[in-house]
Design a protein around this motif. Structure first.
Motif, PDB file in Angstrom:
ATOM      1  N   ALA A  15       4.405   3.709   6.387  1.00  0.00           N
ATOM      2  CA  ALA A  15       3.014   4.136   6.322  1.00  0.00           C
ATOM      3  C   ALA A  15       2.810   5.132   5.178  1.00  0.00           C
ATOM      4  CB  ALA A  15       2.587   4.754   7.646  1.00  0.00           C
ATOM      5  N   LEU A  59      -1.559  -1.082  10.546  1.00  0.00           N
ATOM      6  CA  LEU A  59      -0.850  -0.719  11.775  1.00  0.00           C
ATOM      7  C   LEU A  59      -1.399  -1.497  12.971  1.00  0.00           C
ATOM      8  CD1 LEU A  59      -0.629   3.166  11.282  1.00  0.00           C
ATOM      9  CD2 LEU A  59       1.282   1.550  11.221  1.00  0.00           C
ATOM     10  N   PRO A 280       3.803  -3.985  12.706  1.00  0.00           N
ATOM     11  CA  PRO A 280       3.201  -3.205  11.617  1.00  0.00           C
ATOM     12  C   PRO A 280       4.193  -2.843  10.523  1.00  0.00           C
ATOM     13  CG  PRO A 280       3.328  -1.914  13.640  1.00  0.00           C
ATOM     14  CD  PRO A 280       3.645  -3.330  14.001  1.00  0.00           C
TER      15      PRO A 280
END
Length: 322
Positions: A15, A59, A280
């Protein structure tokens, strides 16, 4: 539990990479500063205005696709089952292209519910084809989904060829993408994703019994028909929502469960939660790769997952055939 923690760390790092890398790379220190302090610099606008929504959507969509794939494989007892092979992606694509052609839609937020409705209708039709004497036959379900996918893809191509405007508008969405999406597209389907996840987690013990065969599962007191209906509903809610937001992103629903099985085995009580991380992780990883591999241009995430997932499908098909 340590493995889940390790997966969470890997997902956090992915991320962070999603927030930092792109056509304009931003140092991680600047990313943190943009998130918690300065929100007005040029780099901060790139991070908060473009990459934060893109990462959050990645996500949510990745988790939905990963869990949908695990449940689809558990319900059908078919290791090749996924939202793609069950016709869900193709149903969404056909509905969106038809809506663009007939209603002259021009923005993803306008055809969000057409995508979801098409995905749901395709899944229900595939289940109707698969019913035998009132029961859902997993083999017929997989075959029906494959046939339905082939038919809908052909119809979608025909509609697109009939109109250059439709072709120009739809091809970006059909590639599967996280770019150009805002959180306004994600918010309407979040409740549907949440319900789908709750159902998926609730039926994990029954999916373990189902893996032993219908007769054994019934002997253990598992209501096989109701579990298959619940599992199908979960897959429709999760995959339909994901496709509605990001387009028909292929292979995440197929790959994530198999990667988690390498770590946790076939216990769905671990497999389904593991896919909440693996899905994700794969999707954001593919999205970041698509941004940097031909920088400053980028490849849509659906193209990257298809390119990487095709060899996986060939390996799995060969393994299943043995």
């Amino acid at each position: 539990m340590p493995l889940f923690l390790l997966g969470a760390v890997a997902l956090t790092a992915c991320a962070a990479a999603s927030l930092a890398f792109g056509s304009r790379s931003v140092p991680l220190g600047t990313v943190l500063d943009a998130l918690f302090h300065d929100a007005h610099s040029r780099d901060a606008v790139v991070v908060t205005g473009l990459r934060v929504p893109r990462t959050l959507i990645g996500l949510a969509v990745g988790a939905a696709l990963g869990v949908a794939g695990a449940v689809a494989q558990g319900v059908t007892r078919n290791p090749l089952a996924s939202p793609t092979t069950l016709g869900i992606n193709a149903g969404a694509g056909f509905a969106v292209v038809t809506a663009i052609y007939a209603l002259h839609l021009t923005h993803p937020s306008q055809y969000l519910w057409f995508a979801f409705a098409g995905a749901a209708a395709a899944a229900l039709f595939a289940q109707t084809l698969a019913r035998r004497a009132g029961d859902l036959d997993p083999v017929r379900l997989a075959l029906g989904g494959t046939v339905l996918t082939a038919v809908l893809v052909s119809w979608t191509s025909a509609v697109m060829l009939a109109s250059n405007r439709t072709l120009d508008e739809a091809r970006f969405w059909l590639a599967g993408s996280l770019s150009g999406r805002t959180l306004d597209v994600l918010y309407p389907v979040l409740p549907l994703i949440a319900v789908g996840l709750v159902i998926a987690l609730a039926i994990t013990p029954a999916l373990n019994a189902l893996a032993l065969g219908d007769e054994t599962a019934q002997a253990l007191g598992v209501p096989v028909a109701r579990i298959r209906v619940a599992g199908g509903l979960s897959v429709v809610l999760l995959a339909g929502s994901a496709v509605a937001v990001a387009g028909p992103v292929a292979f995440i629903g197929l790959a994530a469960p198999h990667l988690v099985r390498l770590v946790f085995g076939n216990d769905h009580r671990l497999l389904v939660p593991g896919c909440l991380i693996a899905g994700p992780l794969l999707l954001l990883g593919a999205d970041v790769l698509g941004r940097v591999v031909i920088a400053p241009s980028e490849l849509e995430v659906g193209i990257v997952t298809a390119f990487l997932g095709a060899p996986l499908l060939a390996v799995l098909a060969r393994k299943v055939a043995r």
